[in-house]
Write a protein that holds these residues in place. Structure first.
Motif, PDB file in Angstrom:
ATOM      1  N   ALA A 140       0.816  -1.216   0.000  1.00  0.00           N
ATOM      2  CA  ALA A 140       0.000   0.000   0.000  1.00  0.00           C
ATOM      3  C   ALA A 140       0.850   1.266   0.000  1.00  0.00           C
ATOM      4  O   ALA A 140       0.417   2.316  -0.451  1.00  0.00           O
ATOM      5  CB  ALA A 140      -0.923   0.006   1.214  1.00  0.00           C
ATOM      6  N   ILE A 141       2.063   1.164   0.509  1.00  0.00           N
ATOM      7  CA  ILE A 141       2.877   2.362   0.735  1.00  0.00           C
ATOM      8  C   ILE A 141       3.694   2.701  -0.502  1.00  0.00           C
ATOM      9  O   ILE A 141       4.275   1.816  -1.131  1.00  0.00           O
ATOM     10  CB  ILE A 141       3.823   2.133   1.934  1.00  0.00           C
ATOM     11  N   PHE A 142       3.752   3.987  -0.855  1.00  0.00           N
ATOM     12  CA  PHE A 142       4.640   4.411  -1.940  1.00  0.00           C
ATOM     13  C   PHE A 142       6.076   4.466  -1.404  1.00  0.00           C
ATOM     14  O   PHE A 142       6.639   5.546  -1.203  1.00  0.00           O
ATOM     15  CB  PHE A 142       4.216   5.779  -2.479  1.00  0.00           C
ATOM     16  N   VAL A 143       6.657   3.297  -1.199  1.00  0.00           N
ATOM     17  CA  VAL A 143       7.994   3.227  -0.586  1.00  0.00           C
ATOM     18  C   VAL A 143       9.048   3.866  -1.474  1.00  0.00           C
ATOM     19  O   VAL A 143      10.054   4.384  -0.989  1.00  0.00           O
ATOM     20  CB  VAL A 143       8.410   1.768  -0.277  1.00  0.00           C
ATOM     21  N   GLU A 144       8.796   3.865  -2.804  1.00  0.00           N
ATOM     22  CA  GLU A 144       9.784   4.417  -3.727  1.00  0.00           C
ATOM     23  C   GLU A 144       9.941   5.931  -3.583  1.00  0.00           C
ATOM     24  O   GLU A 144      10.893   6.503  -4.099  1.00  0.00           O
ATOM     25  CB  GLU A 144       9.435   4.021  -5.160  1.00  0.00           C
ATOM     26  N   PHE A 145       9.015   6.592  -2.886  1.00  0.00           N
ATOM     27  CA  PHE A 145       9.128   8.046  -2.683  1.00  0.00           C
ATOM     28  C   PHE A 145      10.217   8.394  -1.672  1.00  0.00           C
ATOM     29  O   PHE A 145      10.657   9.535  -1.619  1.00  0.00           O
ATOM     30  CB  PHE A 145       7.804   8.633  -2.166  1.00  0.00           C
ATOM     31  N   PHE A 146      10.606   7.448  -0.853  1.00  0.00           N
ATOM     32  CA  PHE A 146      11.514   7.781   0.254  1.00  0.00           C
ATOM     33  C   PHE A 146      12.730   6.869   0.323  1.00  0.00           C
ATOM     34  O   PHE A 146      12.917   6.163   1.305  1.00  0.00           O
ATOM     35  CB  PHE A 146      10.769   7.732   1.592  1.00  0.00           C
ATOM     36  N   PRO A 147      13.557   6.865  -0.737  1.00  0.00           N
ATOM     37  CA  PRO A 147      14.744   6.014  -0.689  1.00  0.00           C
ATOM     38  C   PRO A 147      15.625   6.360   0.516  1.00  0.00           C
ATOM     39  O   PRO A 147      15.636   7.510   0.959  1.00  0.00           O
ATOM     40  CB  PRO A 147      15.461   6.307  -2.017  1.00  0.00           C
ATOM     41  N   ARG A 148      16.285   5.344   1.037  1.00  0.00           N
ATOM     42  CA  ARG A 148      17.273   5.488   2.109  1.00  0.00           C
ATOM     43  C   ARG A 148      16.658   5.818   3.470  1.00  0.00           C
ATOM     44  O   ARG A 148      17.378   6.155   4.405  1.00  0.00           O
ATOM     45  CB  ARG A 148      18.343   6.531   1.756  1.00  0.00           C
ATOM     46  N   THR A 149      15.335   5.763   3.577  1.00  0.00           N
ATOM     47  CA  THR A 149      14.739   6.057   4.880  1.00  0.00           C
ATOM     48  C   THR A 149      14.103   4.799   5.467  1.00  0.00           C
ATOM     49  O   THR A 149      14.016   3.776   4.800  1.00  0.00           O
ATOM     50  CB  THR A 149      13.635   7.133   4.758  1.00  0.00           C
ATOM     51  N   SER A 150      13.665   4.931   6.705  1.00  0.00           N
ATOM     52  CA  SER A 150      12.960   3.833   7.383  1.00  0.00           C
ATOM     53  C   SER A 150      11.560   4.278   7.768  1.00  0.00           C
ATOM     54  O   SER A 150      11.365   5.426   8.168  1.00  0.00           O
ATOM     55  CB  SER A 150      13.673   3.467   8.685  1.00  0.00           C
ATOM     56  N   ILE A 151      10.634   3.354   7.645  1.00  0.00           N
ATOM     57  CA  ILE A 151       9.298   3.565   8.203  1.00  0.00           C
ATOM     58  C   ILE A 151       9.074   2.420   9.188  1.00  0.00           C
ATOM     59  O   ILE A 151       9.068   1.259   8.791  1.00  0.00           O
ATOM     60  CB  ILE A 151       8.225   3.558   7.101  1.00  0.00           C
ATOM     61  N   ASP A 152       8.970   2.747  10.462  1.00  0.00           N
ATOM     62  CA  ASP A 152       8.811   1.710  11.475  1.00  0.00           C
ATOM     63  C   ASP A 152       7.393   1.743  12.032  1.00  0.00           C
ATOM     64  O   ASP A 152       6.900   2.799  12.409  1.00  0.00           O
ATOM     65  CB  ASP A 152       9.820   1.922  12.618  1.00  0.00           C
ATOM     66  N   ILE A 153       6.789   0.571  12.054  1.00  0.00           N
ATOM     67  CA  ILE A 153       5.411   0.450  12.537  1.00  0.00           C
ATOM     68  C   ILE A 153       5.442  -0.377  13.823  1.00  0.00           C
ATOM     69  O   ILE A 153       5.783  -1.559  13.790  1.00  0.00           O
ATOM     70  CB  ILE A 153       4.534  -0.238  11.474  1.00  0.00           C
ATOM     71  N   PHE A 154       5.139   0.259  14.935  1.00  0.00           N
ATOM     72  CA  PHE A 154       5.187  -0.425  16.228  1.00  0.00           C
ATOM     73  C   PHE A 154       3.760  -0.755  16.675  1.00  0.00           C
ATOM     74  O   PHE A 154       2.923   0.134  16.791  1.00  0.00           O
ATOM     75  CB  PHE A 154       5.878   0.454  17.262  1.00  0.00           C
ATOM     76  N   ILE A 155       3.534  -2.047  16.894  1.00  0.00           N
ATOM     77  CA  ILE A 155       2.191  -2.507  17.247  1.00  0.00           C
ATOM     78  C   ILE A 155       2.229  -3.128  18.639  1.00  0.00           C
ATOM     79  O   ILE A 155       3.025  -4.030  18.889  1.00  0.00           O
ATOM     80  CB  ILE A 155       1.713  -3.563  16.229  1.00  0.00           C
ATOM     81  N   GLU A 156       1.409  -2.612  19.529  1.00  0.00           N
ATOM     82  CA  GLU A 156       1.382  -3.134  20.886  1.00  0.00           C
ATOM     83  C   GLU A 156      -0.036  -3.649  21.164  1.00  0.00           C
ATOM     84  O   GLU A 156      -0.987  -2.864  21.233  1.00  0.00           O
ATOM     85  CB  GLU A 156       1.759  -1.994  21.855  1.00  0.00           C
ATOM     86  N   VAL A 157      -0.142  -4.965  21.286  1.00  0.00           N
ATOM     87  CA  VAL A 157      -1.448  -5.554  21.594  1.00  0.00           C
ATOM     88  C   VAL A 157      -1.643  -5.451  23.107  1.00  0.00           C
ATOM     89  O   VAL A 157      -0.896  -6.045  23.878  1.00  0.00           O
ATOM     90  CB  VAL A 157      -1.508  -7.028  21.145  1.00  0.00           C
ATOM     91  N   LEU A 158      -2.627  -4.659  23.521  1.00  0.00           N
ATOM     92  CA  LEU A 158      -2.854  -4.459  24.953  1.00  0.00           C
ATOM     93  C   LEU A 158      -3.773  -5.540  25.507  1.00  0.00           C
ATOM     94  O   LEU A 158      -3.620  -5.982  26.633  1.00  0.00           O
ATOM     95  CB  LEU A 158      -3.475  -3.080  25.207  1.00  0.00           C
ATOM     96  N   GLN A 159      -4.734  -5.927  24.696  1.00  0.00           N
ATOM     97  CA  GLN A 159      -5.605  -7.045  25.067  1.00  0.00           C
ATOM     98  C   GLN A 159      -5.930  -7.851  23.818  1.00  0.00           C
ATOM     99  O   GLN A 159      -6.296  -7.274  22.796  1.00  0.00           O
ATOM    100  CB  GLN A 159      -6.892  -6.534  25.723  1.00  0.00           C
ATOM    101  N   ALA A 160      -5.736  -9.144  23.898  1.00  0.00           N
ATOM    102  CA  ALA A 160      -5.957 -10.000  22.738  1.00  0.00           C
ATOM    103  C   ALA A 160      -7.231 -10.798  22.921  1.00  0.00           C
ATOM    104  O   ALA A 160      -7.388 -11.505  23.909  1.00  0.00           O
ATOM    105  CB  ALA A 160      -4.770 -10.939  22.565  1.00  0.00           C
ATOM    106  N   ASP A 161      -8.161 -10.642  21.970  1.00  0.00           N
ATOM    107  CA  ASP A 161      -9.368 -11.475  21.986  1.00  0.00           C
ATOM    108  C   ASP A 161      -9.673 -11.924  20.565  1.00  0.00           C
ATOM    109  O   ASP A 161     -10.787 -11.756  20.063  1.00  0.00           O
ATOM    110  CB  ASP A 161     -10.552 -10.716  22.592  1.00  0.00           C
ATOM    111  N   GLY A 162      -8.666 -12.463  19.917  1.00  0.00           N
ATOM    112  CA  GLY A 162      -8.837 -12.967  18.557  1.00  0.00           C
ATOM    113  C   GLY A 162      -8.649 -11.905  17.497  1.00  0.00           C
ATOM    114  O   GLY A 162      -8.835 -10.713  17.755  1.00  0.00           O
TER     115      GLY A 162
END
Lengths: 276, 228, 247
Positions: C111-133
């Motif tokens: 989905a992301i236009f990654v080619e727009f940002f060469p040499r950079t990082s995009i970090d996605i941090f996901i924290e599951v606080l409560q898991a119910d499926g």
């Protein structure tokens, strides 16, 4: 993770060739490479299999160990699948901790085996709630020429189908081995088939050079009765829902072909599987 | 030829904007003769060009932009500047000093140390290399006094105002020097620290209320009341 | 185990244990811009599943040798809080979390236009606080909103949902109880305006016919999630629409 540079010239070549239904190595889009299976290579393992798909080479070994059950299934044995990437298998592999690629591989192989219930873990209980058999299924990637998932799944399966388990007798709270062997409690022959999407074509059993340029892959595992038991899309491309349906259709056909090959080369008595 | 949006309609990535013979402007991409938004923002069409005014995003340098950078690294004959962008700016000594710098005889840090701030313009940038900056023109160079605040870069056009209306008003009302960097940094140099604090507060107000009407008048009123 | 003791998950008239119909999704509430220190963030309550996502980037890649010269490097970090499940879970990432991080990244990257940002990082941090499926589905759906909030250019939102087989019936949006007792679980991520499937996994046993029905059900579910995502964007940015005439 090393930087993957897509060879664009090769990608173009592969896509254009596929327009007329052909591939770089002379195969058609639905051809599987030659599969060979050699079992019993490692005598110290309860079961082992060296599998090659074209140039890809994978060995799997099975070891039994007496251990503790999981608290939520106290009366069942435990199957554990691991994958090791041997550094000589590819210049891209580095020694050390298994990275996400190895973890994914092991877990996809694990799901195919586990969900098909190939091994009846209820028959692996020694002392209910206390001691059970832990079955280690470890896959070593020896030579990476593409389609590691199918090769690893096939090696793990073949090792399992030809393994025997140690006989144990229980004396009070201790487990003693008799030194005799028992047949494995097997119930199915699941086959995993992987397809790569490159451009708008689907390639069965992708080679290394096809994997280098793929958009994404889809792996589908089938039980003997034709039911689907595991699926995994991998890599950062996408498939349309229509492509997914077609891929599953093709994979289903291919799974029957490969299963036949497994049965023949292991000289399995098909009726036996599921009898235990 | 059809457009599927009202002017200034809120759109998000994947929203179909138009079909037919248009041109794609900022934050719009074309696929199979259709135009889609790639950002959250307000859709707009001018002279057949469809674009989306972004409501979120990071600063991407454009040649000619005036930016305010903070020195984060000194290398023998250049400084690396944080310009609130994914890409650090490079300021070569020859673009900052009026005489050549001999790295064997003197340290670059003598002239511009880590943590100091510079007003500069972007000379060139193509994303494959870091943007190169110059601080040699009039009005550019090291910041010696005043206050620098960071603002949301998507609010920069609002802080400047239509044809500079907002910034002109701010300067006229307060008599302070104010420079709005395109990268979302504002330098304020007023008569006193108190004065600078009031102007900073006014800019925060513009940032927060960017999308409301009659803002220029309200900010003027705010300044008059505060400075009374 | 006696027959009467077995708890039925689906009633005679096709109602699930939490009162839903077979093809009904749980209440889903997305919220954007919930964190101050990230470039973009989102929070989701998906039934009892609760997840917080923060996006950092595009920013300079650290360490630098990991930077890609033709595109941004996207990483996802899916982690479950130690208190998010019935039994305490070690905070160290499990193999499951490693694999999920990989497939979540691979679901979002198309989905992301990654080619727009060469040499950079995009970090996605996901924290599951409560898991119910369905935590991976909720994570992907919320992460795509966090990416929107970060102003990262994208082709479309990625919506995700799972279909399970419970007591022989296909059910949409599997909750934990159904997942544990169910015969199969099949999560999918989908970009509706691109007709693109970006995540597809399955475990358990289904027939080919059930597979075909599942894909239809998944598409329907993803479009419902997509609508909720769009609503969340509307409500977060609605203040921006009123006026900008002076700019």
């Amino acid at each position: 993770m090393s930087q993957r540079i897509v060879p664009t010239v090769k990608r173009r070549q592969i896509i254009e060739l596929s327009e007329s239904g052909r591939r770089m190595d002379g195969r058609t889009l639905t051809d599987y490479r030659e599969v060979t299976i050699q079992t019993g290579l490692v005598e110290k393992a309860e079961g082992s299999a060296l599998v090659s798909i074209g140039g890809t080479k994978v060995i799997a070994g099975i070891k039994f160990e007496v251990g503790d059950p999981f608290p939520d299934i106290p009366n069942e044995g435990v199957m554990q699948v691991g994958a090791e990437f041997v550094p000589f298998a590819s210049p891209e592999f580095e020694p050390g901790k298994p990275d996400e690629v190895a973890v994914e591989l092991a877990r996809v192989v694990d799901r195919g085996l586990r969900e098909s219930k190939v091994l009846d873990t209820t028959k692996l209980c020694l002392i209910p709630g206390k001691k059970v058999w832990i079955v280690h299924v470890d896959v070593y990637i020896l030579d990476h020429c593409g389609n590691l998932i199918d090769a690893a799944a096939l090696a793990a399966l073949s090792a399992m189908l030809t393994a025997s388990m140690p006989e144990a007798c229980i004396e009070g709270d201790t487990v003693k081995l008799t030194g005799k062997r028992l047949p494995m409690p097997l119930t199915d022959i699941p086959i995993n088939i992987t397809l790569a999407k490159i451009g708008n074509k689907l390639f069965v059993d992708p080679s290394f050079e096809e994997e280098e340029v793929l958009d994404c892959r889809l792996s589908v595992a089938f039980k003997q009765n034709g039911m689907l038991c595991a699926m995994q899309k991998g890599e950062s491309g996408y498939l349309t829902p229509e492509e997914v349906l077609r891929a599953v259709e093709i994979a289903k056909d291919k799974s029957q072909e490969i299963r036949k090959k497994v049965v023949e080369s292991l000289k399995l008595n098909c009726d036996k599987v599921g009898e235990y | 030829m059809t457009t599927f949006f009202e002017p200034r309609q809120l759109v998000s990535p994947g929203t179909l904007l138009a079909e037919g013979n248009y041109q794609s402007g900022f934050n719009v991409y074309r696929e199979g003769g259709k135009y889609y938004s790639s950002m959250v923002g307000l859709a707009d069409i001018r002279n057949n060009v469809i674009s989306v005014i972004p409501l979120r995003g990071c600063y991407i340098p454009q040649p000619g932009d005036v930016v305010i950078g903070k020195v984060v690294e000194c290398i023998s004959t250049a400084w690396m500047l944080d310009i609130r962008s994914p890409y650090q700016g490079v300021l070569f000594a020859s673009e900052f000093l009026s005489k050549p710098l001999n790295p064997l005889k003197e340290e670059a840090r003598r002239y511009l140390d880590i943590g100091e701030m510079v007003i500069a313009t972007v000379m060139a940038f193509d994303r494959t290399r870091n943007p190169s900056l110059t601080a040699r023109d009039h009005g550019l160079g090291k910041i010696h006094r005043g206050t620098v605040i960071d603002v949301d870069f998507t609010r920069v056009p609002r802080i400047i105002g239509k044809k500079g209306s907002m910034i002109t008003m701010l300067k006229k009302e307060t008599g302070a020097q104010i420079l709005v960097g395109q990268n979302g940094r504002v330098w304020i140099s007023g008569k006193s620290r108190d004065e600078e604090a009031i102007i900073a507060e006014a800019i925060r107000k513009i940032e927060a209320e960017a999308h409301t009407t009659g803002l220029t008048d309200r900010v003027r009123e705010f300044l008059v009341n505060k400075r009374r | 185990m006696s027959e009467s003791k077995i708890e039925r998950l689906i009633s005679e008239d096709g109602i699930r244990c939490d009162g839903r119909r077979l093809d009904e999704i749980r209440p889903i509430k997305f919220q954007l811009g919930v964190l101050k220190n990230t470039d973009g963030s989102a929070y989701v309550e998906w039934g009892r599943t609760k997840i917080l996502v923060g996006v950092m980037g595009p920013r300079e890649s650290h360490p630098k040798h990991l930077a890609l010269s033709d595109k941004a490097r996207v990483e996802a970090y899916y982690r479950m809080a130690s208190f998010s499940v019935e039994e305490w879970k070690s905070p160290a990432p499990s193999r499951r979390e490693v694999e999920l991080s990989k497939v979540i990244r691979e679901a979002l990257e198309p989905a992301i236009f990654v080619e727009f940002f060469p040499r950079t990082s995009i970090d996605i941090f996901i924290e599951v606080l409560q898991a119910d499926g369905s935590t991976r589905c909720a994570s992907i759906s919320a992460a795509s909103l966090a990416l929107v909030d970060a102003g990262i250019p994208m082709r479309d939102l990625v919506a995700s949902i799972a279909v399970g087989k419970v007591e022989g019936k296909l059910v949409l949006d599997v909750q934990d109880k159904e997942d544990k007792a169910g015969e199969s679980d099949m999560p999918m991520a989908y970009m509706p305006s691109k007709n693109a499937v970006t995540l597809l996994q399955m475990d358990g046993q289904i027939t080919h016919d059930e597979f075909l029905q599942s894909i239809e059900l998944l598409k329907k579910g993803c479009i419902e999630v997509y609508k909720k995502q769009k609503e969340a964007i509307e409500s977060h940015f609605k203040g921006a629409v009123s006026n900008e005439e002076e700019a």
